[in-house]
Design an enzyme around this catalytic site. Sequence first.
Site, short mmCIF file in Angstrom:
data_model
loop_
_atom_site.label_atom_id
_atom_site.label_comp_id
_atom_site.label_asym_id
_atom_site.label_seq_id
_atom_site.Cartn_x
_atom_site.Cartn_y
_atom_site.Cartn_z
CB ILE A 96 -1.03 -0.04 1.26
CG1 ILE A 96 -0.27 -0.21 2.51
CG2 ILE A 96 -1.88 -1.25 0.95
CD1 ILE A 96 -1.24 -0.05 3.66
CG ASP A 115 17.47 -0.57 7.41
OD1 ASP A 115 16.36 -0.91 7.69
OD2 ASP A 115 18.15 -1.57 7.42
CG ASN A 136 3.20 2.22 4.05
OD1 ASN A 136 2.07 1.89 4.09
ND2 ASN A 136 4.15 1.81 3.32
CE1 TYR A 195 2.36 -5.21 12.03
CE2 TYR A 195 0.03 -6.16 12.59
CZ TYR A 195 1.02 -5.42 11.96
OH TYR A 195 0.49 -4.91 10.73
CE LYS A 240 2.29 -1.30 12.50
NZ LYS A 240 2.34 -0.61 11.22
N1 LIG Z 1 -1.53 -5.74 4.56
C1 LIG Z 1 -2.22 -5.57 5.73
O1 LIG Z 1 -3.25 -6.32 5.65
C2 LIG Z 1 -2.31 -4.61 6.54
C3 LIG Z 1 -3.21 -4.45 7.55
C4 LIG Z 1 -3.18 -3.84 8.81
C5 LIG Z 1 -1.87 -2.66 8.43
N2 LIG Z 1 -0.89 -2.78 7.74
C6 LIG Z 1 0.30 -2.09 7.62
O2 LIG Z 1 0.12 -1.28 6.45
C7 LIG Z 1 1.53 -1.13 6.44
C8 LIG Z 1 2.16 -1.45 5.05
O3 LIG Z 1 2.14 -2.83 4.85
P1 LIG Z 1 1.93 -3.69 3.55
O4 LIG Z 1 0.62 -4.51 3.91
O5 LIG Z 1 1.96 -2.71 2.06
O6 LIG Z 1 3.15 -4.63 3.54
P2 LIG Z 1 4.42 -5.04 2.40
O7 LIG Z 1 3.88 -5.23 1.05
O8 LIG Z 1 5.40 -6.04 3.22
O9 LIG Z 1 5.25 -3.35 2.67
C9 LIG Z 1 6.02 -3.35 3.63
C10 LIG Z 1 6.88 -2.27 3.35
O10 LIG Z 1 7.68 -1.85 4.29
C11 LIG Z 1 8.99 -1.75 4.27
N3 LIG Z 1 10.05 -2.14 5.33
C12 LIG Z 1 10.13 -2.98 5.90
N4 LIG Z 1 10.97 -3.21 6.85
C13 LIG Z 1 11.53 -1.99 6.64
C14 LIG Z 1 13.06 -1.17 7.07
N5 LIG Z 1 13.68 -1.73 7.87
N6 LIG Z 1 13.26 0.08 6.75
C15 LIG Z 1 12.50 0.41 5.70
N7 LIG Z 1 11.34 -0.01 5.23
C16 LIG Z 1 10.97 -1.37 5.68
C17 LIG Z 1 9.09 -2.76 3.17
O11 LIG Z 1 10.44 -2.86 2.35
P3 LIG Z 1 11.10 -4.09 1.26
O12 LIG Z 1 10.00 -4.16 0.53
O13 LIG Z 1 12.28 -3.59 1.11
O14 LIG Z 1 10.74 -5.22 2.48
C18 LIG Z 1 7.98 -2.46 2.10
O15 LIG Z 1 8.28 -1.46 1.23
C19 LIG Z 1 2.40 -1.58 7.57
O16 LIG Z 1 2.75 -0.73 8.45
C20 LIG Z 1 1.48 -2.73 7.95
O17 LIG Z 1 1.56 -2.95 9.45
C21 LIG Z 1 -1.02 -3.71 6.84
#
Ligand SMILES: NC(=O)c1ccc[n+]([C@@H]2O[C@H](COP(=O)([O-])OP(=O)(O)OC[C@H]3O[C@@H](n4cnc5c(N)ncnc54)[C@H](OP(=O)(O)O)[C@@H]3O)[C@@H](O)[C@H]2O)c1
Length: 314
Positions: A29, A76, A103, A181, A185
């Site tokens: 996202i 990072d 994010n 987690y 959050k």
């Molecule tokens: N997906 C869901 O159902 C859901 C539900 C509730 C909340 N969320 C929240 O939404 C947000 C985005 O998640 P998403 O679902 O889009 O997940 P995602 O596809 O796994 O994307 C996560 C992003 O965070 C980056 N990241 C992870 N570790 C990092 C670090 N050490 N430094 C910098 N960047 C880092 C990843 O980079 P890399 O690609 O390099 O790993 C990726 O760009 C998160 O905060 C998550 O908790 C998601």
Amino acid sequence: MFSGKRFSFDNIPDLSGKVAIVTGGNTGIGFVTARELARKNAHVFVASRSKDRGEPAVELIKKETKKDAVEFLQLDLQSLNSVKLAAETFLARNLPLHILVNNAGIMATAFEKTPDGIQDQFGVNHIGHFLFTLLLLPTIKASAPSRIVNVSSNGHHRAPPAGIEFEKLNDPNAHNSIQRYGQSKLANILFTIELNKRLSGTNVYCNSLHPGAIKTELTRGIVANWGSWTKPIISIIQLFLLTPDDGALTQLYCATSPEIEEKNFRGKYFVPFGEIEEPSAQGKDEELAKKLWDFSENLIKEKLGDDIFSKCYA
Ligand SMILES: NC(=O)c1ccc[n+]([C@@H]2O[C@H](COP(=O)([O-])OP(=O)(O)OC[C@H]3O[C@@H](n4cnc5c(N)ncnc54)[C@H](OP(=O)(O)O)[C@@H]3O)[C@@H](O)[C@H]2O)c1
């Protein structure tokens, strides 16, 4: 996109002249958020931990939107020095900053400590963003009206009984990976509450949100931690989840909707698609929020020195 949502990409106003940073903007996202901000003419920084995943995302956004003002910013969140360097690199450009979307995140990873010795989910999801935001805060204030958007989760309801169990954060046996987690959050929501208090009297609007349950790469932490047997189960569950386009709508609403300023929404917790919801009781605990702020500041000072925040409250 199907109809019936109170916010869609079409509702994003023109963002010409606005500068935005999206952490974790290379996938999921975060990618959609960065792409749609760029489509509406914002100058967007995709803050990402690796060039290998960040730069192709920048190129893809440029191609899909036909906009050129999209850049990679190395960040990072595991490393406090990397966070500091990322903020310094951005600040050296002397640009304003109107939209910061915190994010990036990891979920349900096995217990590990960051290079700074902080439990990884708490370190990446909360501490890294706390430092990044504070280092950028004078610029965000000077650029007001501006927005800070903290991407939390309804997973915050899974935080341990005391909410943030400060003394057990680095105890590998104290919490399971889902509780860790949830705790991180919850920290996103509590950070929003306390930051919002400190922003009183400014035109900086800071809110948190749960984006929905979305098909992204976030589940990779579960697969790595619990084993590949989880993959087929996750694949079936993902059939019923939101697309990343729909999952990005709530944070795009917080980052861009004129309603945020018109209705003076500050320190709120939003759910899809831009509705206000009450977080857990712990997520409304102002004392806990203040305690988390002091704990986070002290922890970072211990690692980076006492003067790290000297310019942040200017
Ligand atoms: N997906 C869901 O159902 C859901 C539900 C509730 C909340 N969320 C929240 O939404 C947000 C985005 O998640 P998403 O679902 O889009 O997940 P995602 O596809 O796994 O994307 C996560 C992003 O965070 C980056 N990241 C992870 N570790 C990092 C670090 N050490 N430094 C910098 N960047 C880092 C990843 O980079 P890399 O690609 O390099 O790993 C990726 O760009 C998160 O905060 C998550 O908790 C998601």
